[in-house]
Design a protein around this motif. Sequence first.
Motif, PDB file in Angstrom:
ATOM      1  N   ILE A  56      68.284  78.651   8.695  1.00  0.00           N
ATOM      2  CA  ILE A  56      69.139  77.474   8.562  1.00  0.00           C
ATOM      3  C   ILE A  56      69.064  76.696   9.879  1.00  0.00           C
ATOM      4  CG2 ILE A  56      71.478  76.623   8.207  1.00  0.00           C
ATOM      5  CD1 ILE A  56      72.055  79.209   6.638  1.00  0.00           C
ATOM      6  N   ASN A  57      68.782  75.410   9.760  1.00  0.00           N
ATOM      7  CA  ASN A  57      68.703  74.536  10.928  1.00  0.00           C
ATOM      8  C   ASN A  57      69.755  73.439  10.806  1.00  0.00           C
ATOM      9  OD1 ASN A  57      66.334  75.708  12.216  1.00  0.00           O
ATOM     10  ND2 ASN A  57      65.226  74.942  10.436  1.00  0.00           N
ATOM     11  N   SER A  58      70.324  73.053  11.934  1.00  0.00           N
ATOM     12  CA  SER A  58      71.327  71.993  11.905  1.00  0.00           C
ATOM     13  C   SER A  58      70.696  70.639  11.581  1.00  0.00           C
ATOM     14  CB  SER A  58      72.098  71.924  13.219  1.00  0.00           C
ATOM     15  OG  SER A  58      71.206  71.787  14.301  1.00  0.00           O
ATOM     16  N   GLN A  59      69.430  70.465  11.948  1.00  0.00           N
ATOM     17  CA  GLN A  59      68.713  69.229  11.659  1.00  0.00           C
ATOM     18  C   GLN A  59      67.303  69.570  11.207  1.00  0.00           C
ATOM     19  OE1 GLN A  59      68.809  66.993  15.303  1.00  0.00           O
ATOM     20  NE2 GLN A  59      70.897  66.313  14.961  1.00  0.00           N
ATOM     21  N   ILE A  60      66.706  68.682  10.440  1.00  0.00           N
ATOM     22  CA  ILE A  60      65.305  68.846  10.055  1.00  0.00           C
ATOM     23  C   ILE A  60      64.464  68.359  11.228  1.00  0.00           C
ATOM     24  CG2 ILE A  60      63.509  68.130   8.440  1.00  0.00           C
ATOM     25  CD1 ILE A  60      65.744  67.762   6.346  1.00  0.00           C
ATOM     26  N   SER A  61      63.575  69.210  11.709  1.00  0.00           N
ATOM     27  CA  SER A  61      62.755  68.839  12.864  1.00  0.00           C
ATOM     28  C   SER A  61      61.786  67.715  12.506  1.00  0.00           C
ATOM     29  CB  SER A  61      61.965  70.057  13.358  1.00  0.00           C
ATOM     30  OG  SER A  61      60.932  70.373  12.436  1.00  0.00           O
ATOM     31  N   ALA A  62      61.354  66.997  13.527  1.00  0.00           N
ATOM     32  CA  ALA A  62      60.375  65.925  13.332  1.00  0.00           C
ATOM     33  C   ALA A  62      59.078  66.492  12.754  1.00  0.00           C
ATOM     34  CB  ALA A  62      60.115  65.209  14.650  1.00  0.00           C
ATOM     35  N   PHE A  63      58.718  67.690  13.177  1.00  0.00           N
ATOM     36  CA  PHE A  63      57.501  68.329  12.675  1.00  0.00           C
ATOM     37  C   PHE A  63      57.582  68.491  11.156  1.00  0.00           C
ATOM     38  CE2 PHE A  63      55.128  72.132  11.431  1.00  0.00           C
ATOM     39  CZ  PHE A  63      53.874  71.868  11.981  1.00  0.00           C
ATOM     40  N   ILE A  64      58.693  69.019  10.668  1.00  0.00           N
ATOM     41  CA  ILE A  64      58.863  69.233   9.224  1.00  0.00           C
ATOM     42  C   ILE A  64      59.009  67.893   8.500  1.00  0.00           C
ATOM     43  CG2 ILE A  64      60.459  70.123   7.470  1.00  0.00           C
ATOM     44  CD1 ILE A  64      60.911  72.542   9.322  1.00  0.00           C
ATOM     45  N   HIS A  72      60.094  68.387   1.509  1.00  0.00           N
ATOM     46  CA  HIS A  72      60.756  68.475   0.201  1.00  0.00           C
ATOM     47  C   HIS A  72      61.264  69.891  -0.107  1.00  0.00           C
ATOM     48  CE1 HIS A  72      56.861  69.853  -1.469  1.00  0.00           C
ATOM     49  NE2 HIS A  72      57.574  70.319  -2.462  1.00  0.00           N
ATOM     50  N   CYS A  73      61.059  70.802   0.840  1.00  0.00           N
ATOM     51  CA  CYS A  73      61.569  72.173   0.677  1.00  0.00           C
ATOM     52  C   CYS A  73      62.780  72.443   1.578  1.00  0.00           C
ATOM     53  CB  CYS A  73      60.458  73.176   0.972  1.00  0.00           C
ATOM     54  SG  CYS A  73      59.104  73.146  -0.207  1.00  0.00           S
ATOM     55  N   GLN A  74      63.439  71.400   2.036  1.00  0.00           N
ATOM     56  CA  GLN A  74      64.643  71.528   2.865  1.00  0.00           C
ATOM     57  C   GLN A  74      65.861  71.367   1.964  1.00  0.00           C
ATOM     58  OE1 GLN A  74      63.918  72.372   6.200  1.00  0.00           O
ATOM     59  NE2 GLN A  74      61.936  72.373   5.159  1.00  0.00           N
ATOM     60  N   VAL A  75      66.706  72.368   1.950  1.00  0.00           N
ATOM     61  CA  VAL A  75      67.877  72.368   1.063  1.00  0.00           C
ATOM     62  C   VAL A  75      69.140  72.175   1.896  1.00  0.00           C
ATOM     63  CG1 VAL A  75      69.241  73.772  -0.542  1.00  0.00           C
ATOM     64  CG2 VAL A  75      66.729  73.867  -0.620  1.00  0.00           C
ATOM     65  N   PRO A  76      69.910  71.131   1.593  1.00  0.00           N
ATOM     66  CA  PRO A  76      71.156  70.919   2.352  1.00  0.00           C
ATOM     67  C   PRO A  76      72.201  71.987   2.013  1.00  0.00           C
ATOM     68  CG  PRO A  76      70.864  69.205   0.679  1.00  0.00           C
ATOM     69  CD  PRO A  76      69.657  70.086   0.615  1.00  0.00           C
ATOM     70  N   ASN A  86      79.522  75.688  10.581  1.00  0.00           N
ATOM     71  CA  ASN A  86      80.229  74.828  11.531  1.00  0.00           C
ATOM     72  C   ASN A  86      80.000  73.353  11.233  1.00  0.00           C
ATOM     73  OD1 ASN A  86      81.146  77.088  12.855  1.00  0.00           O
ATOM     74  ND2 ASN A  86      79.444  77.126  14.284  1.00  0.00           N
ATOM     75  N   TRP A  87      78.907  73.024  10.558  1.00  0.00           N
ATOM     76  CA  TRP A  87      78.572  71.650  10.199  1.00  0.00           C
ATOM     77  C   TRP A  87      77.544  71.666   9.081  1.00  0.00           C
ATOM     78  CZ3 TRP A  87      78.220  73.138  15.460  1.00  0.00           C
ATOM     79  CH2 TRP A  87      77.007  73.709  15.819  1.00  0.00           C
ATOM     80  N   ASP A  88      77.328  70.511   8.482  1.00  0.00           N
ATOM     81  CA  ASP A  88      76.301  70.392   7.451  1.00  0.00           C
ATOM     82  C   ASP A  88      74.947  70.724   8.079  1.00  0.00           C
ATOM     83  OD1 ASP A  88      78.337  69.510   5.818  1.00  0.00           O
ATOM     84  OD2 ASP A  88      77.683  67.417   5.810  1.00  0.00           O
ATOM     85  N   SER A  89      74.123  71.449   7.340  1.00  0.00           N
ATOM     86  CA  SER A  89      72.835  71.897   7.864  1.00  0.00           C
ATOM     87  C   SER A  89      71.796  71.863   6.762  1.00  0.00           C
ATOM     88  CB  SER A  89      72.980  73.317   8.430  1.00  0.00           C
ATOM     89  OG  SER A  89      73.905  73.345   9.509  1.00  0.00           O
ATOM     90  N   HIS A  90      70.606  72.401   7.063  1.00  0.00           N
ATOM     91  CA  HIS A  90      69.511  72.454   6.097  1.00  0.00           C
ATOM     92  C   HIS A  90      68.866  73.830   6.125  1.00  0.00           C
ATOM     93  CE1 HIS A  90      70.015  68.168   6.791  1.00  0.00           C
ATOM     94  NE2 HIS A  90      69.597  68.030   5.561  1.00  0.00           N
ATOM     95  N   ILE A  91      68.558  74.340   4.947  1.00  0.00           N
ATOM     96  CA  ILE A  91      67.879  75.623   4.815  1.00  0.00           C
ATOM     97  C   ILE A  91      66.398  75.316   4.659  1.00  0.00           C
ATOM     98  CG2 ILE A  91      67.695  77.735   3.467  1.00  0.00           C
ATOM     99  CD1 ILE A  91      70.600  76.932   2.386  1.00  0.00           C
ATOM    100  N   ASP A  92      65.592  75.856   5.548  1.00  0.00           N
ATOM    101  CA  ASP A  92      64.150  75.623   5.502  1.00  0.00           C
ATOM    102  C   ASP A  92      63.519  76.581   4.494  1.00  0.00           C
ATOM    103  OD1 ASP A  92      61.465  75.124   5.840  1.00  0.00           O
ATOM    104  OD2 ASP A  92      61.389  75.829   7.924  1.00  0.00           O
TER     105      ASP A  92
END
Length: 155
Positions: A56-64, A72-76, A86-92
């Motif tokens: 789980i990442n807090s932000q989607i990296s520029a690389f991704i 398109h495989c990042q799930v909020p 602690n905050w909205d994030s994304h599951i890689d």
Amino acid sequence: MSLGNFFPADFARTQIERQLQPGMVVKFEAQMDDGELHEKRFVILDATDSTFTCVINSQISAFIASRAHMAHCQVPIDQANHLFMNWDSHIDCSRIRKYTKSEVLDQLCKNPAWILGMVSNDVLTEISSAIGKSKMIPKAISSLCCASLQKVIQA
């Protein structure tokens, strides 16, 4: 001091292992792509012989973000419906990270508060779909993890 500190270590380990199931969010230290150890949150996908996870990442990296097949495989995962976040994030879900069950359990036994909570069924469905779309995950592992998630969704 928590009540868990009064139980024998093998009993506590058994209880933690029982909680380690598909859809559970846990925190532990792992070597990440930069080669450094980081304390990160992971969604457990399967925890039979090995532990398969998505980070789980807090932000989607520029690389991704710059690679459509990964983006398109990042799930909020929203904090409002997942109070352990602690905050909205994304599951890689573009790739799966594999750890030994023992290394995950060892860390969780030292830090039981790192067992955070379950992902909602809606997000589990999105994770399963994203894993199925990933071009980076071998089909056998994708099928195993999606089958494990489906058992939780249907329960």
